[in-house]
Each structure stands twice: as C-alpha cells, then as structure tokens.
Design a protein around this motif. Structure first.
Motif, PDB file in Angstrom:
ATOM      1  N   GLY A   1       8.123  14.790 -37.949  1.00 41.42           N
ATOM      2  CA  GLY A   1       8.900  14.218 -39.311  1.00 41.42           C
ATOM      3  C   GLY A   1       8.822  15.465 -40.374  1.00 41.42           C
ATOM      4  N   GLU A   2       9.421  15.173 -41.211  1.00 36.16           N
ATOM      5  CA  GLU A   2       9.279  16.182 -42.177  1.00 36.16           C
ATOM      6  C   GLU A   2       9.063  16.287 -43.375  1.00 36.16           C
ATOM      7  N   ALA A   3       8.008  14.794 -43.025  1.00 36.95           N
ATOM      8  CA  ALA A   3       6.868  14.650 -44.263  1.00 36.95           C
ATOM      9  C   ALA A   3       6.162  15.650 -44.885  1.00 36.95           C
ATOM     10  N   TRP A   4       5.497  16.243 -43.521  1.00 38.20           N
ATOM     11  CA  TRP A   4       4.659  16.997 -43.203  1.00 38.20           C
ATOM     12  C   TRP A   4       4.455  18.699 -43.713  1.00 38.20           C
ATOM     13  N   PRO A   5       5.489  19.117 -43.046  1.00 35.33           N
ATOM     14  CA  PRO A   5       6.285  20.085 -43.892  1.00 35.33           C
ATOM     15  C   PRO A   5       6.702  19.782 -45.656  1.00 35.33           C
ATOM     16  N   GLY A   6       7.033  18.533 -46.061  1.00 36.82           N
ATOM     17  CA  GLY A   6       7.325  18.107 -46.784  1.00 36.82           C
ATOM     18  C   GLY A   6       6.047  18.559 -47.971  1.00 36.82           C
ATOM     19  N   ARG A   7       4.746  17.889 -48.007  1.00 38.54           N
ATOM     20  CA  ARG A   7       3.538  18.186 -49.142  1.00 38.54           C
ATOM     21  C   ARG A   7       3.610  19.227 -49.002  1.00 38.54           C
ATOM     22  N   HIS A   8       4.316  20.508 -48.697  1.00 40.03           N
ATOM     23  CA  HIS A   8       3.836  21.988 -49.280  1.00 40.03           C
ATOM     24  C   HIS A   8       4.864  22.492 -49.898  1.00 40.03           C
ATOM     25  N   ASP A   9       3.870  23.684 -50.229  1.00 41.72           N
ATOM     26  CA  ASP A   9       5.139  24.201 -51.238  1.00 41.72           C
ATOM     27  C   ASP A   9       5.575  26.071 -50.255  1.00 41.72           C
ATOM     28  N   LEU A  10       7.240  25.718 -49.699  1.00 40.66           N
ATOM     29  CA  LEU A  10       7.117  27.355 -48.476  1.00 40.66           C
ATOM     30  C   LEU A  10       8.301  27.773 -48.978  1.00 40.66           C
ATOM     31  N   SER A  11       8.394  27.701 -50.574  1.00 36.70           N
ATOM     32  CA  SER A  11       9.386  28.587 -50.715  1.00 36.70           C
ATOM     33  C   SER A  11       8.681  30.502 -51.017  1.00 36.70           C
ATOM     34  N   SER A  12       7.874  30.724 -50.665  1.00 38.54           N
ATOM     35  CA  SER A  12       7.640  31.692 -50.205  1.00 38.54           C
ATOM     36  C   SER A  12       8.581  32.261 -48.840  1.00 38.54           C
ATOM     37  N   LEU A  13       8.989  31.494 -47.699  1.00 43.96           N
ATOM     38  CA  LEU A  13       9.248  31.738 -47.080  1.00 43.96           C
ATOM     39  C   LEU A  13      10.778  32.493 -46.950  1.00 43.96           C
ATOM     40  N   ARG A  14      11.259  33.859 -46.665  1.00 41.66           N
ATOM     41  CA  ARG A  14      12.391  34.831 -46.924  1.00 41.66           C
ATOM     42  C   ARG A  14      12.750  34.763 -45.678  1.00 41.66           C
ATOM     43  N   LEU A  15      12.034  34.395 -44.132  1.00 43.92           N
ATOM     44  CA  LEU A  15      12.255  34.902 -43.088  1.00 43.92           C
ATOM     45  C   LEU A  15      11.848  34.198 -41.924  1.00 43.92           C
TER      46      LEU A  15
END
Ligand code: WT7
Length: 635
Positions: free
Chosen positions: A370-384
């Motif tokens: 589900g989306e909750a697990w990634p949702g707990r983290h700041d993934l904004s560094s990703l660009r590709l």
C-alpha cells in the motif's frame, strides 16, 4: 508477467518536465541516434576518448572474423584505470564511491580514495597467493562492500572474475567452479537476509567437495557464527589484509582491449549454464555511456541500483559504470520488506537517493503493502526512476511513477541481457514514455522485430527481436564454447549477420518496442533468469523422480512462478510430504529462486513423437487455456 502481451495504449503518453529536459545531458535523442548511425565507429571512438587508455586503439572495430567482433583493437587499458586510478588523481578522491547499509544496521561510507586503497591491498593479497593474469577467480558473497572490492581487485590484476549469485546453492556453484576451473574462491561466512543467516561458507565447502578444483578460499567475516575453516585451504580476509604484503600501492595490469574482464554464467536452453564472456575495452565504453545518457548521471547524484552485484545488472550498473563515471552509489544488504516494508523508502530518504533503478517484481511486491509505507517518507530527492529484468505491467509502472515518483520522475525502462553487457532499448530522460514499453534503441544500436525469414514485422505484429549490428559491450563468446556462442545467437539469422536475442516483441507505429518475453526454454522468476532444464535436472537428481517438466505460469507479484510435473520412479507415490521434500531438495541443490510453487505428480508427460516435452501444452493446461495445435502430440 512475462507471458502476457501488453496492448499498447496508444493514447497514454508521459512527457518529461522542463526541469528534466534542462538537466539532461542528451537533449535530442533523434539527432544523437542519427549521428551514431551515420558513422558507428566514429561515434564509439568519440565516447572511448572520454576514458583513459595506456595506449589508444589502432582500429575501432574489426569485423573480419564476425561474429567474433573485436573492439578498440590494439588499445591497452584496464577498467580499473577508469573506475578508480584516474579518480584518485582528482578532487573525486574525497567523494563517496559507496554508501553501504547492512541489514543489521551496520553502515559504511567509502570514499574513492579508501576504495582504491582497499582494492590495491586486496590485489596484492591475490598476487601473493599466486593469482596471475588470466586466472579465473570465483566470487560467492553476500551484498557487502568486499564484493565490489574483490571484483575490482581481480580486474586490476587481470584475473577474470566469475561471480556466482549468493542465492544459488551447492550444485549451481559447483558447476560454475568446474566450468571456469578456478583455483581460488572468495566468499564470506554468511549473509544477513530477513533476520537470518544464509550460510554461504557451508555451501562453498559442499561445492568444493563436488568440484575439487579450488585449492584456496578467502573468507570475509560478516555474520560471525562458527564456521569450518580448513587448514591450508581457507584464509580469513581480514588476516590477509593486515599482513605487510597487503600494501596500499599496486600496479594496474596493462590489458589488451579484448582481454577478458569477467565470466558471468547465465541460463540457457540446455541444463549447462553459459559462461558469458566480457572484455575490458568495449565494456567500459558502453556501460559508462549508457548509464550517463539513460540516467543522466551527474556528480551531484546519489545513484541506487538495488540489484545484486552477482547479476549483470550489478556488474555493469552497481560496480563498473557508476565508478567509471565517478558517481556515488548506494549498496544495501537484505530485502526490500525487512524489517518493515519501508526499508527502501527509508533508505531513499536517509541518503537522499536521486535515481532508483530496480525490477518490476520488486515494485509489484512493494505495491502490495500500500501507499502508506512510502507515504511516511520524504521521497522528494528522487528525479529519475528505472526498471529492468522483465516487461513492467502498466499498472505497476503507473504506481511507481505516481506513488514513488510523484508524477515528476520519468521511468526509464531498460531492456537488455547478460549478453549485451548494457542497456540496448531504453528511453533517455527526454523521450516520451508509454507505460510498459522500453521505448527505443540506444544511440548506436539497431534493433528490429522480424519473422522467421528475417522480414521486418508490420507494426503491432509479434516476432523475434534481433540486434542488427555489433556494439562495444557485446558478449565475445560463451566461455570455452565458441560453437554454442554461434548456435545460440548467430545461426538463426546468419545470412543477415544479426544477433538473436531469444525474446519475442512488437514494434508499434511510433517505433516503440514492446517486449513480450522469452521464446525459448528460459523462464523469468522475480526477474531472475533460469533454464527449465536446470530445475528439471535438480528434480531428477532426487531418487524419487524419474522424469520431470518445468514451466512458468504468470504470477501477479513474481512475474511468473514455476510449476513442476514429475513422473515418479516405481515404488514411490505422490504425497504432500514428498512434494515438500522435493521443494527442499531444489532449494538445497539449485537455490531458493528455483523452488517450484507447485509440484504435480503425473503418470506421463505430453511429448512430441521425437520425444521433446511439449511445455506449451503443459502451460495451457495449467492455466486452463486451449491446448492449441497438438497434432504432433504423442502422450
Ligand atoms: C532477459 C535477459 C539485463 C539485466 C537483467 C536481466 C528480459 C530484461 C527487460 C525489460 C522486458 C526485459 C528479457 C531478456 N528483460 N529487461 N526492460 N523489459 N524484458 O538479464 O538475466 O540476462 O535476462 O530479461 O527477456 O532477454 P538476464
């Protein structure tokens, strides 16, 4: 979902943002593609000039003995010259090469300077143990930094490495030791996986018992449990590395462009794994170019290829190409969902990962939580984002793009093979994307979908995927088996001189390629390539089994799973207990990735009159589909 053909959704396009385009090293795919096609040799020569050579080549491509092509003929180099030696002379010596995280919480950050020293030390150790240029060294380790160190040390002294993935067991390892005839093996006591220890050294002991070619074993202490150390044969890595012989200065062996860099075994259609051979010169040029252009890799990036160094993905895009480009890479030990399903997302946040490259099976596996697990983290560094290993189903593609990439990261779907050394069909970040398509060939690569006679298929029509010309990182041969190299890849279209990939595919009206899957007896489980014959011979090595047939059946998470059909020997009868016993047997003999999902005991198998097992019929039956043309069936 190797067996499903994805219907191209013509209307679903994803275009890169202005930021992506502004940043991209290659802005105009078509222009570069055309430039490459106009003069392929000039194109690759220009790329090769970005690297260091002890001596430049006399000739870019020698096709006089095709398909035994030679690249950068007369050139002298060593991939380590470019991966390490040149960086320590610049500011990059202080840059991180690897950021490593163990499953048990251990952490190591290693600069280029330190990595160079460790590699030099270990190169000296290997030399002092008698390893010479040309000697094959087998490496069987977990995902720890000593693995790339060992690979690089071998390359530095000109000893081709043969890395065997730590998920393989006794017989698979024994076969590979035997074929490579390697006298030295590097391993570790164990590896951490989901809170348990994988007993690697124990597997090594048994494999050497079966293939007594090895007379020296170097053991890295990772997990620390008691293990068997055989006097006069087994040595601790840390003890050798603290001897005076392990100095931090070591000569880099001068290699010919075409000298072997490594052998990597991969599954073929027969039981015996094929030793795919790659060389120093062309491979370094091709892998570094493809990584730089397809993933726009820059000095400020944090690159994370979440594969295992034991596969080609790890060889090319964890170890060699990122180091050649002077990049900072993440390496982790363990599994995506242990101790919690956010291990990866936590790593992305903690280390500021900018580019993540993984496989559809991992994406589908993580999607389930589900989306909750990634949702707990700041993934904004990703660009590709990137994917590899099997066709990605559009649903997983969209989830990856939306939930992980927040709709701003292009998904770079790279199609390639152990044999190709590097990406062959892949978008560059500026190319428009269609979910499920690896898009278009890399500059310098000509591919097509053709029928059995070699005619180009019409748009949307299924056919054989072929590569229509040599490229620098192409396999040079199957180790010690030129005939198999010719038969497997070059005989089918020998008239045209094309390379047969073994995949079937479609090309759409926009020239985008859609990979359907393998059309030989190779199956893909969780992105790993296995030969049906490997699993079958594992099954018949059990005393209860007389004959067996193995097929792949589509599975939502793993792409495909293995079904095995067994005819039992007289005196044995099928039971749940026997089925469990056979699964344990396969786990032990071949490895955990080869364990069948289901074992069925049958009185006979569908065969042709010439005795060939008709896996196609078994496959149809397993899925409750029509059996198709069974006129040649003799059951
Ligand atoms: C086979 C090669 C190359 C690294 C990992 C696999 C399949 C690979 C894709 C992709 C569809 C793919 C093909 C190929 N494959 N990448 N992006 N889309 N299929 O290497 O173990 O040598 O397997 O993997 O069937 O022939 P490998």
């Amino acid at each position: 979902m190797a067996d499903d053909a994805f219907v191209p959704a013509a209307t679903e396009w994803y275009h890169p943002s202005k930021d992506i385009v502004r940043h991209a090293v290659i802005k105009d795919y078509d222009a570069v593609y055309q430039e490459a096609m106009q003069d392929i040799e000039a194109f690759w020569a220009k790329r090769a000039k970005t690297l260091d050579w002890f001596r430049r080549w006399d000739k870019v491509l020698d096709a006089s003995n095709a398909p035994f092509y030679k690249w950068f003929v007369g050139g002298k180099t060593n991939i380590v010259l470019n991966a390490l030696d040149r960086h320590v002379k610049t500011w990059r010596r202080n840059k991180l090469a690897f950021i490593w995280e163990g499953e048990n919480g251990d952490k190591v950050s290693m600069s280029y300077w330190r990595l160079w020293q460790e590699v030099n030390k270990f190169a000296n150790v290997l030399r002092s143990m008698g390893v010479k240029k040309g000697d094959r060294v087998t490496i069987y380790m977990g995902r720890i930094l000593e693995l790339p160190i060992a690979m690089l040390a071998c390359a530095k002294i000109g000893a081709p490495h043969s890395v065997v993935y730590g998920g393989f067991s006794e017989q698979a390892l024994a076969d590979r030791i035997e074929d490579a005839q390697s006298r030295l093996l590097i391993t570790c006591d164990g590896a951490w996986l989901r809170g348990k220890i994988v007993p690697l050294k124990q597997v090594v002991d048994e494999a050497i018992h079966r293939s007594p070619v090895v007379d020296r074993v170097i053991v890295v202490k990772r997990t620390g449990q008691d293990i068997n150390m055989e006097q006069g044969r087994d040595y601790w890595y840390h003890e050798l590395m603290s001897l005076p012989i392990a100095s931090t200065k070591a000569e880099t062996e001068v290699m010919d462009s075409e000298d072997p860099l490594f052998i990597l075994y991969t599954s073929g259609t027969t039981g015996k794994p094929k030793g795919i051979l790659h060389t120093h010169g062309g491979y370094q040029v091709y892998t570094s170019t493809t990584l730089q252009w397809a993933f726009d890799l820059k000095d400020e990036d944090r690159w994370w290829c979440a594969a295992d160094p034991g596969w080609i993905t790890g060889h090319s895009y964890i170890v060699y190409a990122p180091l050649i480009l002077g990049a900072t890479s993440i390496i982790y030990e363990g599994a995506p969902n242990f101790p919690y399903p956010d291990r990866w997302w936590r790593i992305v946040e903690e280390y500021g990962v900018t580019i993540l490259y993984t496989a559809p099976t991992a994406i589908r596996g993580l999607m389930r939580f589900g989306e909750a697990w990634p949702g707990r983290h700041d993934l904004s560094s990703l660009r590709l984002l990137g994917t590899v290993g099997e066709p990605i189903n559009p649903e997983a593609w969209r989830w990856y793009h939306h939930v992980i990439g927040k709709d701003k990261c292009p998904v770079i779907d790279t199609w390639w093979q152990t044999e190709t050394g590097g990406f062959m069909i892949t978008p560059l970040p500026t190319v428009g994307l269609k979910p499920g398509s690896a898009t278009r060939p890399f500059p310098g690569i000509k591919v097509d979908v053709v029928d059995d006679d070699g005619n180009s298929c019409a748009a949307g029509e299924e056919g054989n995927l072929v590569i229509q010309g040599p490229w620098p990182a192409m396999l040079r041969t199957v180790y010690k088996d030129d005939q198999r190299f010719l038969n497997q890849y070059w005989t089918r279209y020998s008239k045209q001189g094309w390379y047969l990939t073994g995949d079937s595919a479609r090309k759409d009206a926009d020239g985008y390629f859609w990979i359907i899957g393998r059309n030989d007896d190779v199956i893909k489980v969780s992105g790993y390539r296995l030969g049906t014959a490997e699993v079958e011979s594992g099954l018949v090595s059990h005393p209860a089994v007389a004959e067996s047939a193995v097929i792949a059946v589509p599975d939502e998470v793993k792409g495909s799973v293995i079904y095995a059909y067994c005819i039992l020997r007289a005196g044995f009868s099928g039971s749940l207990a026997l089925s469990d016993e056979l699964k344990a047997h396969i786990r032990h003999e071949v490895g955990p990735i080869a364990v069948p999902e289901k074992i069925e005991f049958v009185p006979n198998l569908p065969k042709t009159r010439s005795g060939k097992i008709m896996r196609r019929v078994l496959k149809a039956r397993a899925q409750g589909l029509p059996e198709g043309d069974i006129s040649t069936l003799e059951e």
